[in-house]
Design a protein around this motif. Structure first.
Motif, mmCIF file in Angstrom:
data_model
loop_
_atom_site.group_PDB
_atom_site.id
_atom_site.type_symbol
_atom_site.label_atom_id
_atom_site.label_comp_id
_atom_site.label_asym_id
_atom_site.label_seq_id
_atom_site.Cartn_x
_atom_site.Cartn_y
_atom_site.Cartn_z
ATOM 1 N N LYS A 1 -14.808 -0.658 6.643
ATOM 2 C CA LYS A 1 -14.264 -0.862 7.537
ATOM 3 C C LYS A 1 -14.528 -1.543 9.224
ATOM 4 O O LYS A 1 -13.571 -2.412 9.834
ATOM 5 C CB LYS A 1 -13.278 0.279 8.165
ATOM 6 C CG LYS A 1 -12.717 1.504 7.279
ATOM 7 C CD LYS A 1 -11.486 0.933 7.129
ATOM 8 C CE LYS A 1 -10.069 1.600 5.865
ATOM 9 N NZ LYS A 1 -9.066 1.013 5.707
ATOM 10 N N THR B 1 -7.444 0.358 9.536
ATOM 11 C CA THR B 1 -9.378 0.593 9.537
ATOM 12 C C THR B 1 -8.835 2.460 10.014
ATOM 13 O O THR B 1 -8.135 3.052 10.279
ATOM 14 C CB THR B 1 -9.809 -0.100 10.933
ATOM 15 O OG1 THR B 1 -11.181 -0.041 10.126
ATOM 16 C CG2 THR B 1 -8.742 0.074 11.819
ATOM 17 N N SER C 1 2.026 8.734 2.081
ATOM 18 C CA SER C 1 0.989 7.302 2.001
ATOM 19 C C SER C 1 1.506 5.953 3.544
ATOM 20 O O SER C 1 2.267 6.723 3.872
ATOM 21 C CB SER C 1 1.689 5.995 1.636
ATOM 22 O OG SER C 1 1.260 6.258 -0.114
ATOM 23 N N ILE C 2 0.239 6.552 5.169
ATOM 24 C CA ILE C 2 0.549 5.753 6.083
ATOM 25 C C ILE C 2 1.789 4.241 5.920
ATOM 26 O O ILE C 2 2.408 4.488 6.935
ATOM 27 C CB ILE C 2 -0.728 5.208 6.316
ATOM 28 C CG1 ILE C 2 -0.877 6.850 6.660
ATOM 29 C CG2 ILE C 2 -0.530 4.339 7.588
ATOM 30 C CD1 ILE C 2 -3.247 6.135 7.219
ATOM 31 N N GLY D 1 0.976 -1.266 0.110
ATOM 32 C CA GLY D 1 0.312 0.207 -0.016
ATOM 33 C C GLY D 1 1.060 1.168 0.023
ATOM 34 O O GLY D 1 0.304 2.511 0.318
ATOM 35 N N THR E 1 -3.114 12.002 2.744
ATOM 36 C CA THR E 1 -2.565 11.263 1.931
ATOM 37 C C THR E 1 -3.817 11.600 0.554
ATOM 38 O O THR E 1 -4.015 12.017 0.200
ATOM 39 C CB THR E 1 -2.640 10.042 2.776
ATOM 40 O OG1 THR E 1 -4.672 9.522 2.780
ATOM 41 C CG2 THR E 1 -1.991 9.745 4.124
ATOM 42 N N ILE F 1 -4.781 12.096 8.108
ATOM 43 C CA ILE F 1 -3.821 12.527 8.552
ATOM 44 C C ILE F 1 -4.150 12.467 6.012
ATOM 45 O O ILE F 1 -4.655 11.828 5.805
ATOM 46 C CB ILE F 1 -2.611 10.931 7.863
ATOM 47 C CG1 ILE F 1 -2.730 10.327 9.527
ATOM 48 C CG2 ILE F 1 -1.485 10.906 7.575
ATOM 49 C CD1 ILE F 1 -2.380 8.791 10.015
ATOM 50 N N SER G 1 -4.982 9.314 -0.499
ATOM 51 C CA SER G 1 -6.501 8.588 -0.396
ATOM 52 C C SER G 1 -8.058 9.466 -0.033
ATOM 53 O O SER G 1 -8.808 9.395 -0.094
ATOM 54 C CB SER G 1 -6.705 6.894 0.520
ATOM 55 O OG SER G 1 -5.662 5.875 -0.024
ATOM 56 N N SER H 1 -2.439 -2.000 4.077
ATOM 57 C CA SER H 1 -2.849 -0.623 4.478
ATOM 58 C C SER H 1 -3.124 0.259 2.806
ATOM 59 O O SER H 1 -2.832 0.774 2.538
ATOM 60 C CB SER H 1 -1.558 0.393 4.073
ATOM 61 O OG SER H 1 -1.720 1.903 4.743
ATOM 62 N N ASP I 1 -2.194 -6.015 -7.963
ATOM 63 C CA ASP I 1 -3.400 -5.389 -7.463
ATOM 64 C C ASP I 1 -4.200 -6.288 -7.020
ATOM 65 O O ASP I 1 -4.411 -7.125 -7.546
ATOM 66 C CB ASP I 1 -3.969 -5.005 -9.390
ATOM 67 C CG ASP I 1 -5.037 -4.634 -8.957
ATOM 68 O OD1 ASP I 1 -6.038 -4.400 -8.579
ATOM 69 O OD2 ASP I 1 -5.929 -3.999 -10.280
ATOM 70 N N VAL I 2 -4.763 -5.398 -6.055
ATOM 71 C CA VAL I 2 -5.237 -6.754 -5.199
ATOM 72 C C VAL I 2 -6.718 -7.140 -5.622
ATOM 73 O O VAL I 2 -7.387 -8.495 -5.019
ATOM 74 C CB VAL I 2 -5.783 -6.212 -3.473
ATOM 75 C CG1 VAL I 2 -4.085 -6.007 -2.772
ATOM 76 C CG2 VAL I 2 -6.723 -5.485 -3.763
#
Ligand SMILES: NC(=O)c1ccc[n+]([C@@H]2O[C@H](COP(=O)([O-])OP(=O)(O)OC[C@H]3O[C@@H](n4cnc5c(N)ncnc54)[C@H](O)[C@@H]3O)[C@@H](O)[C@H]2O)c1
Length: 260
Positions: free
Chosen positions: A166, A148, A19-20, A13, A197, A195, A199, A94, A67-68
């Motif tokens: 989530k 989450t 990114s986190i 991720g 980011t 945060i 997303s 993530s 790619d999930v």
């Protein structure tokens, strides 16, 4: 003392330096873990170049596309890790995704396809990754951690379908913890405060959420990706050997306050 020396960790991720997952990768590397990063590939190879540049700064040579939404990508990812490492000690997930139109407006307006997409990318991917990694983690006191958000518990404006995803993700953490615990693998979630980011930039009113959190959280400030990363590193370490099936909040205490 936190010590991840000799541990092999996959972080899924990282999109860019905000990114986190990047904060997590830095904390794991600081603890001494050997890292592999997986990224969402694009046709022009831009994300790969960006992630490889970041990985180089940590001396991480393993950057793998995944790619999930593609079963084949997930299989190929864990096959590659098996070939390179022969085992895995930590798996950090993530990843989240939804159509931006399913985050705004009326929750009842979410389409069947939008609901399925959000759950596929944000929830099923954790289960599929745990399935892909379980044999590699066998006998290693492994740790799986996902990310989450409080929107799982409270109806947060403009979070909509992602809040439901989530909630499902947190439930999946408990089912995975119950199933994988006997093999020694722990499964937990970290719930960060907001945060900035890539997303979060698509969430309408995100700057108001940041402001409200900093104002009302007991610590009176927002958290950083590195603070999240440090909590993940703790959960991946022996210091957390007795912890599984939990959601650990890293939000300056915001979730204990009344209101939104
Ligand atoms: N930023 C916040 O305020 C915040 C707060 C709480 C929780 N989170 C969660 O943190 C996690 C990371 O998000 P972030 O804020 O760091 O944003 P980000 O955009 O940096 O990370 C999201 C990642 O998901 C990946 N992704 C999306 N679809 C994918 C797919 N099909 N296959 C593989 N990867 C895919 C993206 O490539 C990206 O790397 C998410 O689960 C998010 O819900 C974020």
């Amino acid at each position: 003392m936190l010590d991840l020396k000799g541990r092999k960790a996959l972080v899924m991720g990282v999109a860019n330096e905000s990114s986190i997952a990047w904060g997590i990768a830095q904390s794991l590397a600081e603890g001494g873990a050997e890292l592999a990063l997986s990224f969402l590939p694009d046709a022009r190879g831009r994300s790969e170049r960006r992630v490889r540049r970041l990985a180089d700064t940590l001396g991480c040579g393993l950057c793998l596309p995944c790619d999930v939404r593609e079963d084949g990508d997930i299989e190929a990812l864990f096959e590659a890790l098996g070939r390179e490492w022969g085992g895995l000690d930590a798996l950090v997930h993530s990843i989240a995704g939804a159509r931006s139109e399913d985050l705004v407006g009326e929750f009842t307006g979410v389409s069947r396809e939008g609901f399925a997409l959000a759950h596929d990318i944000s929830v099923y991917s954790l289960i599929a990754a745990a399935h892909g990694g379980r044999s590699l983690m066998q006998g290693s006191d492994g740790s799986i951690v996902t990310i989450t958000y409080l929107g799982s518990q409270r109806a947060i404006p403009n979070y909509n379908v992602m809040g439901v995803a989530k909630a499902a993700l947190e439930s999946a953490v408990r089912y995975l913890a119950a199933e994988l615990g006997p093999a020694g693998t722990r499964v937990n979630a970290v719930s960060p405060g907001p945060i900035e980011t890539l997303s979060s930039s698509v969430i309408a009113g995100f700057s108001e959420i940041l402001g409200a959190t900093a104002e009302r959280a007991p610590l009176r400030r927002n958290v950083t990706a590195r603070q999240v990363g440090n909590a993940v590193a703790f959960l991946c370490s022996d210091l957390a050997a007795g912890i599984t099936g939990q959601v650990l909040y890293v939000d300056g205490g915001y979730h204990i306050t009344a209101g939104m």
